[in-house]
Scaffold this motif. Structure first.
Motif, short mmCIF file in Angstrom:
data_model
loop_
_atom_site.label_atom_id
_atom_site.label_comp_id
_atom_site.label_asym_id
_atom_site.label_seq_id
_atom_site.Cartn_x
_atom_site.Cartn_y
_atom_site.Cartn_z
N ASP A 518 57.47 53.77 36.98
CA ASP A 518 56.18 53.30 36.47
C ASP A 518 56.37 52.48 35.20
OD1 ASP A 518 53.47 52.96 36.13
OD2 ASP A 518 53.04 55.05 35.64
N TRP A 521 58.28 49.10 35.91
CA TRP A 521 57.40 48.09 36.49
C TRP A 521 56.53 47.45 35.41
CZ3 TRP A 521 56.18 44.89 40.23
CH2 TRP A 521 54.87 44.43 40.34
N SER A 522 56.02 48.26 34.49
CA SER A 522 55.19 47.72 33.41
C SER A 522 55.98 46.80 32.49
CB SER A 522 54.58 48.86 32.59
OG SER A 522 53.72 49.64 33.37
N VAL A 552 51.67 55.14 41.46
CA VAL A 552 52.43 54.01 40.92
C VAL A 552 52.48 52.87 41.94
CG1 VAL A 552 54.66 53.26 40.02
CG2 VAL A 552 53.78 55.54 39.46
N ARG A 555 49.53 50.74 41.80
CA ARG A 555 49.54 49.78 40.70
C ARG A 555 50.34 48.53 41.05
NH1 ARG A 555 52.25 51.42 36.00
NH2 ARG A 555 51.38 49.49 35.18
N ALA A 585 45.88 53.73 47.09
CA ALA A 585 47.06 52.86 47.02
C ALA A 585 47.12 51.90 48.20
CB ALA A 585 48.33 53.71 46.95
N ARG A 588 44.57 49.14 47.62
CA ARG A 588 45.01 48.16 46.62
C ARG A 588 46.19 47.33 47.10
NH1 ARG A 588 45.41 51.22 40.87
NH2 ARG A 588 45.95 49.08 40.25
N THR A 589 46.97 47.88 48.05
CA THR A 589 48.16 47.18 48.52
C THR A 589 47.85 46.23 49.67
OG1 THR A 589 49.56 49.04 47.88
CG2 THR A 589 50.47 47.51 49.48
N GLU A 616 38.85 54.90 39.17
CA GLU A 616 39.87 54.01 38.60
C GLU A 616 40.35 53.00 39.62
OE1 GLU A 616 42.64 56.91 37.21
OE2 GLU A 616 41.71 57.06 35.21
N CYS A 617 40.39 53.41 40.89
CA CYS A 617 40.74 52.47 41.95
C CYS A 617 39.68 51.37 42.05
CB CYS A 617 40.87 53.22 43.27
SG CYS A 617 41.15 52.17 44.72
N ALA A 620 40.12 48.96 39.24
CA ALA A 620 41.28 48.08 39.42
C ALA A 620 41.01 47.01 40.48
CB ALA A 620 42.51 48.90 39.80
#
Length: 671
Positions: A518, A521-522, A552, A555, A585, A588-589, A616-617, A620
């Motif tokens: 995590d 990646w950031s 993660v 994200r 996930a 978002r992917t 939170e999803c 985002a």
């Protein structure tokens, strides 16, 4: 009394601690003439035979002997024995048929409680009515006994117990369905008015609120407040039952922790609980309690307000202001109660901020709390002020950071102060650089500082963070907690922490692999470096690691496409939070909202613990999250907190959820 006790094969029976061989000694201890020995035996019964409300085969075997103890006039402490039997009989969820068998045994011996209803010991008479209602099973006989005892009883405490039992009787048999229950309601209505005393009337009103709210007076709140004042006037100058030390046993210590006015606390708590969602009435009632001339009434009001705030999102401003007014009270119990409740409120404590700031300013001895053991901690007033987001806490924290004693938990309040706390960063950074790498309290000192520097986005903190990662020895107590906090800090710093890249690559092969991926990646945005690790952890056996890996991967967005098979598998299995995290996930992917919207909507309703993950999803996803905006709007409009069962953490979790919902609905770049 103990006939046949040695014929029971206690060694073959079990309780919470294993073999029940010790139970005969505990039962005999309950019959002791020594108060300390009786209390120790009672501790043992609650700690083993009835541990945390459970029943075991040893519990069932104890029932005949406990009934015999309760029925023998020469045995002292019989009231506690009856209370234990009532608690045992209230069990509904014990494994197998134990609960049913235990209740059957109590019902078979309920004749004991008939005799005890008129016992010479008022303590026994207080305990007996609840047992009668629960176990006698003959409603006409039970009601006749309660009515008779109310007519002849002169002890106020016993009258309150009889009134509470009438309410239990009415709830059990339902006034709409049973003539006996309807008569119990009529009796409660009679008891709720003159010429009865204020305590008894309050008790009757609390029971009516639980079984027949249509029988409550239209001016309920003014009536209750007036009765409360009258009761306090009658009590003025009287001693309190728990002012004496008593035996130094668990039961004795618990008694001393009860409110000084335990009876008043129970009366008002019953009424508050029964009123439930009548929030405006409860707020008005709290305000009446919190403005009482009697400090004990105000103290009870402070504690009851905590229950309201934990469950409901509305009506807190006026009670919080009044709680703030208690901070200057001379009574330490009242002051401490007010501080304890305000610490739990975070931004909701704002109406009391001026009072908190005055304490922090003019009573510097309250800034740090020194416990009997352990490191010093932030004093409650300063902690509540900072957690409320009040920037007036910043200068005091800055002064404290330069002093000889710095509480370890100081860093935990910094995130609540936002950008106003940025001037604290250099001092926090210096303290982090001085944390010993191998001390027993390294984690307690380092983790709050790391959290604070991460919240402030202090780019100059990277060397101090890396010093911890590189220097902590293996086997250090809570080393994993420090590593996790350090990795979170590096992740927040992102590209500013590029000097940490070699260290992060090395940590990908440790137990902290997911948190490291995590952070990496950031810092780098290099999907090729982290995908193999995350896919490996996603297919592992540890539920927490799999869920964290899924979060993660979410994200990473489209870069996580190689992990889609594993994410889809997790979205169809595992616990609710793991399924929800994986579904988010995948969305978002790869998009696919149609496939997972039913899953997320269902989780939102059935598993409130998933709501923040889903919100939170949606945040985002931006505009793509619109299909779930309706759920977020409904959440913001709901009067009840999403997890009212979360105890002292419920308010903090709920405020965080509401903040995310507002941000998601506001859209990018808007407040």
């Amino acid at each position: 009394m103990f006939r046949g006790i040695d014929e029971v094969d206690w060694a073959s029976l079990r309780h919470a601690s294993g073999s029940a061989e010790d139970v005969p000694g505990l039962l005999r201890g309950l019959a002791s003439a020594d108060p300390a020995e009786r209390q120790t035996a009672l501790d043992g019964m609650y700690g083993t035979v009835h541990h945390e409300g459970g029943v075991y085969d040893a519990t069932l075997a104890c029932v005949p002997f406990l009934l015999a103890l309760a029925g023998r006039a020469e045995v002292r402490g019989r009231a506690e024995v009856v209370e234990l039997l009532v608690s045992i009989g209230d069990i509904d969820g014990a494994p197998g048929d134990l609960a049913s068998s235990t209740r059957d045994a109590l019902c078979a011996g309920a004749g004991v409680f008939e005799r005890l209803a008129g016992d010479a010991d008022p303590g026994v008479r207080r305990a007996a009515p609840g047992a009668l209602v629960r176990f006698l099973g003959r409603p006409a006989r039970v009601l006749a006994l309660l009515r008779e005892r109310i007519t002849v009883e002169r002890d106020d405490g016993v009258l309150l117990a009889l009134t509470e039992s009438l309410g239990l009787f009415a709830r059990r048999y339902r006034p709409a369905d049973d003539a006996h229950a309807a008569e119990a309601v009529w009796l409660l209505t009679e008891l709720s008015g003159p010429p009865h005393g204020p305590g008894l009337r309050l008790a009757a009103l609390g029971q009516l609120a639980g079984c027949a709210q249509d029988r409550l007076p239209a001016d309920l709140v003014p009536t209750v407040v007036r009765l409360l004042r009258d009761r306090s006037g009658q009590r003025a100058g009287a001693g309190h039952p728990y002012d004496c030390p008593g035996p130094d046993t668990l039961a004795g210590r618990l008694r001393r922790l009860r409110p000084s006015d335990e009876e008043g606390s129970r009366l008002l708590r019953t009424l508050h609980s029964a009123l439930g969602g009548r929030v405006s009435d409860r707020v008005a009632l709290l305000c009446g309690q919190l403005t009482s001339p009697d400090p004990l009434d105000r103290c009870n009001g402070v504690w009851m307000s905590a229950g309201l705030f934990r469950e409901w999102r509305t009506g807190h401003a006026e009670p919080v202001t009044l709680i703030g007014n208690q901070l200057g009270a001379e009574e330490s119990r009242l002051h401490d109660a007010a501080v304890a409740v305000l610490v739990e409120l975070f931004t909701l404590a704002a109406p009391a901020a001026d009072r908190l700031h005055a304490l922090v300013t003019y009573r510097p001895e309250l800034r740090i709390r020194h416990g009997e053991r352990g490191a010093p901690a932030l004093g409650g007033p300063l902690k509540a002020l900072a957690q409320a987001g009040d920037t007036r806490a910043v200068p005091t924290l800055a002064e404290m950071l330069t002093g000889p004693v710095v509480p370890n938990d100081l860093g935990l309040v910094v995130p609540h102060l936002g950008g106003a706390a940025v001037p604290l960063a250099p001092a926090l950074r210096r303290r982090l650089a001085r944390v010993p790498l191998d001390a027993p309290d390294t984690a307690e000192r380092a983790v709050p500082l790391l959290s604070a520097l991460a919240a402030l986005g202090d780019v100059e903190a990277t060397p101090a963070v890396l010093r911890l990662l590189r220097g902590m020895p293996d086997g250090l107590r809570r080393r994993d907690a420090v590593t996790a906090a350090a990795l979170r800090a590096l992740g927040v710093l992102g590209g500013a922490a590029r000097e940490a890249i070699p260290d992060l690559h090395g940590l990908l092969r440790t137990d902290s692999a997911v948190a490291t991926a995590d952070a990496l990646w950031s810092v780098t945005g290099d999907a090729d470096a982290v995908l193999p690790v995350l896919i490996r952890e996603l297919s592992g056996t540890g539920g927490g690691h799999r869920r964290h890996a899924a979060a993660v991967l979410g994200r990473l967005g489209p870069a996580a496409r190689p992990a889609l098979p594993g994410l889809r598998e997790l979205a169809a299995s595992g616990d609710a939070l793991a399924r929800t995290t994986a579904a988010c996930a995948v969305w978002r992917t790869a998009g696919e909202p149609e496939r997972f919207l039913p899953v997320l909507r269902s989780a939102w309703v059935e598993h409130p613990c998933t709501r923040r993950t889903i919100a939170e999803c949606v945040l985002a996803l931006g505009p793509a999250g619109a299909p779930l905006h309706e759920a977020l709007r409904a959440e913001l409009a709901a009067p009840r907190r999403h997890r009212s069962d979360a105890g002292v953490h419920g308010i903090r979790e709920d405020l965080a959820l509401l903040r995310v919902c507002r941000e998601a609905l506001a859209g990018p770049g808007r407040p």
